[in-house]
Design a protein around this motif. Structure first.
Motif, mmCIF file in Angstrom:
data_model
loop_
_atom_site.group_PDB
_atom_site.id
_atom_site.type_symbol
_atom_site.label_atom_id
_atom_site.label_comp_id
_atom_site.label_asym_id
_atom_site.label_seq_id
_atom_site.Cartn_x
_atom_site.Cartn_y
_atom_site.Cartn_z
ATOM 1 N N MET A 117 0.825 -1.205 0.000
ATOM 2 C CA MET A 117 0.000 0.000 0.000
ATOM 3 C C MET A 117 0.863 1.261 0.000
ATOM 4 O O MET A 117 0.488 2.267 -0.610
ATOM 5 C CB MET A 117 -0.961 -0.013 1.188
ATOM 6 C CG MET A 117 -2.068 -1.042 1.016
ATOM 7 S SD MET A 117 -3.129 -1.193 2.463
ATOM 8 C CE MET A 117 -3.985 0.387 2.430
ATOM 9 N N ASN A 118 2.020 1.228 0.664
ATOM 10 C CA ASN A 118 2.926 2.376 0.606
ATOM 11 C C ASN A 118 3.364 2.650 -0.829
ATOM 12 O O ASN A 118 3.677 3.783 -1.177
ATOM 13 C CB ASN A 118 4.157 2.150 1.487
ATOM 14 C CG ASN A 118 3.899 2.457 2.942
ATOM 15 O OD1 ASN A 118 2.835 2.934 3.324
ATOM 16 N ND2 ASN A 118 4.884 2.188 3.773
ATOM 17 N N TRP A 119 3.376 1.617 -1.654
ATOM 18 C CA TRP A 119 3.759 1.744 -3.059
ATOM 19 C C TRP A 119 2.535 1.931 -3.957
ATOM 20 O O TRP A 119 2.604 1.812 -5.178
ATOM 21 C CB TRP A 119 4.561 0.528 -3.496
ATOM 22 C CG TRP A 119 5.940 0.506 -2.901
ATOM 23 C CD1 TRP A 119 6.285 0.101 -1.645
ATOM 24 C CD2 TRP A 119 7.152 0.930 -3.526
ATOM 25 N NE1 TRP A 119 7.641 0.246 -1.461
ATOM 26 C CE2 TRP A 119 8.193 0.746 -2.602
ATOM 27 C CE3 TRP A 119 7.456 1.440 -4.790
ATOM 28 C CZ2 TRP A 119 9.514 1.064 -2.891
ATOM 29 C CZ3 TRP A 119 8.777 1.742 -5.069
ATOM 30 C CH2 TRP A 119 9.792 1.567 -4.130
ATOM 31 N N GLY A 120 1.372 2.221 -3.342
ATOM 32 C CA GLY A 120 0.179 2.563 -4.103
ATOM 33 C C GLY A 120 -0.669 1.397 -4.562
ATOM 34 O O GLY A 120 -1.600 1.577 -5.344
ATOM 35 N N HIS A 121 -0.373 0.190 -4.060
ATOM 36 C CA HIS A 121 -1.115 -0.988 -4.493
ATOM 37 C C HIS A 121 -1.751 -1.675 -3.292
ATOM 38 O O HIS A 121 -1.047 -2.164 -2.398
ATOM 39 C CB HIS A 121 -0.181 -1.975 -5.194
ATOM 40 C CG HIS A 121 -0.893 -3.199 -5.677
ATOM 41 N ND1 HIS A 121 -1.597 -3.228 -6.852
ATOM 42 C CD2 HIS A 121 -1.037 -4.425 -5.116
ATOM 43 C CE1 HIS A 121 -2.131 -4.426 -7.007
ATOM 44 N NE2 HIS A 121 -1.804 -5.167 -5.963
ATOM 45 N N ASP A 122 -3.073 -1.714 -3.273
ATOM 46 C CA ASP A 122 -3.781 -2.455 -2.227
ATOM 47 C C ASP A 122 -4.185 -3.810 -2.791
ATOM 48 O O ASP A 122 -5.080 -3.887 -3.633
ATOM 49 C CB ASP A 122 -5.012 -1.683 -1.746
ATOM 50 C CG ASP A 122 -5.708 -2.380 -0.588
ATOM 51 O OD1 ASP A 122 -5.321 -3.519 -0.227
ATOM 52 O OD2 ASP A 122 -6.638 -1.782 -0.025
ATOM 53 N N PRO A 123 -3.531 -4.877 -2.337
ATOM 54 C CA PRO A 123 -3.844 -6.206 -2.876
ATOM 55 C C PRO A 123 -5.270 -6.661 -2.585
ATOM 56 O O PRO A 123 -5.810 -7.488 -3.309
ATOM 57 C CB PRO A 123 -2.814 -7.123 -2.223
ATOM 58 C CG PRO A 123 -2.360 -6.400 -0.999
ATOM 59 C CD PRO A 123 -2.491 -4.933 -1.306
ATOM 60 N N LEU A 124 -5.886 -6.104 -1.569
ATOM 61 C CA LEU A 124 -7.270 -6.483 -1.274
ATOM 62 C C LEU A 124 -8.232 -5.923 -2.304
ATOM 63 O O LEU A 124 -9.322 -6.465 -2.502
ATOM 64 C CB LEU A 124 -7.665 -6.063 0.143
ATOM 65 C CG LEU A 124 -6.887 -6.760 1.264
ATOM 66 C CD1 LEU A 124 -7.481 -6.393 2.613
ATOM 67 C CD2 LEU A 124 -6.833 -8.256 1.074
ATOM 68 N N ALA A 125 -7.857 -4.847 -2.966
ATOM 69 C CA ALA A 125 -8.696 -4.328 -4.057
ATOM 70 C C ALA A 125 -8.759 -5.343 -5.189
ATOM 71 O O ALA A 125 -9.779 -5.459 -5.853
ATOM 72 C CB ALA A 125 -8.143 -2.999 -4.550
ATOM 73 N N ASP A 126 -7.673 -6.087 -5.396
ATOM 74 C CA ASP A 126 -7.652 -7.147 -6.406
ATOM 75 C C ASP A 126 -8.597 -8.283 -6.023
ATOM 76 O O ASP A 126 -9.216 -8.895 -6.883
ATOM 77 C CB ASP A 126 -6.241 -7.727 -6.573
ATOM 78 C CG ASP A 126 -5.260 -6.705 -7.123
ATOM 79 O OD1 ASP A 126 -5.689 -5.702 -7.725
ATOM 80 O OD2 ASP A 126 -4.049 -6.910 -6.944
ATOM 81 N N ASP A 127 -8.709 -8.552 -4.714
ATOM 82 C CA ASP A 127 -9.548 -9.634 -4.226
ATOM 83 C C ASP A 127 -11.032 -9.341 -4.414
ATOM 84 O O ASP A 127 -11.848 -10.245 -4.492
ATOM 85 C CB ASP A 127 -9.297 -9.890 -2.739
ATOM 86 C CG ASP A 127 -7.911 -10.448 -2.478
ATOM 87 O OD1 ASP A 127 -7.215 -10.839 -3.430
ATOM 88 O OD2 ASP A 127 -7.513 -10.486 -1.292
#
Length: 116
Positions: free
Chosen positions: A103-113
């Motif tokens: 998330m610090n790098w702008g990517h929330d993996p839960l949004a992919d889920d």
């Protein structure tokens, strides 16, 4: 950089960074955001946290105004997200350092889920 290469970098960055500038700014203001990541040898702000601040700026920059330096950082972000997203730990990752670093790098993996 040739137009097609430039467009590929910008498009890959857009796919890797799935948080809006406002979402990322809210996240970067949290203690959880400041607690994760690799720090320079002298301490201070983590590499990912600093990258997150730059990502906010990049997301708000017009495509035509992006510099070679900006594109280099965008490539770095894409590489980080791709490398670390595949290292997902088992179990609940909602409050995990793995997710928080991404998330610090702008990517929330839960949004992919959400789409699964």
């Amino acid at each position: 950089m040739a137009g097609a290469d430039r467009d590929e970098v910008i498009d890959a960055f857009g796919r890797a960074v799935n948080m809006t500038p406002a979402e990322l700014e809210r996240w970067l203001a949290t203690d959880a955001s400041r607690e994760v990541g690799q720090r320079p040898s002298g301490g201070g702000e983590s590499v990912g946290h600093a990258s997150g601040r730059r990502i906010v700026e990049l997301k708000r920059t017009k495509r035509s105004d992006l510099t070679e330096d900006d594109l280099a950082h965008m490539r770095k972000v894409v590489g980080y997200v791709h490398r670390h997203a595949v290292q997902r730990p088992r179990g609940d990752v909602r409050a995990s350092p793995w997710r928080h670093s991404l998330m610090n790098w702008g990517h929330d993996p839960l949004a992919d889920d959400a789409g699964e």
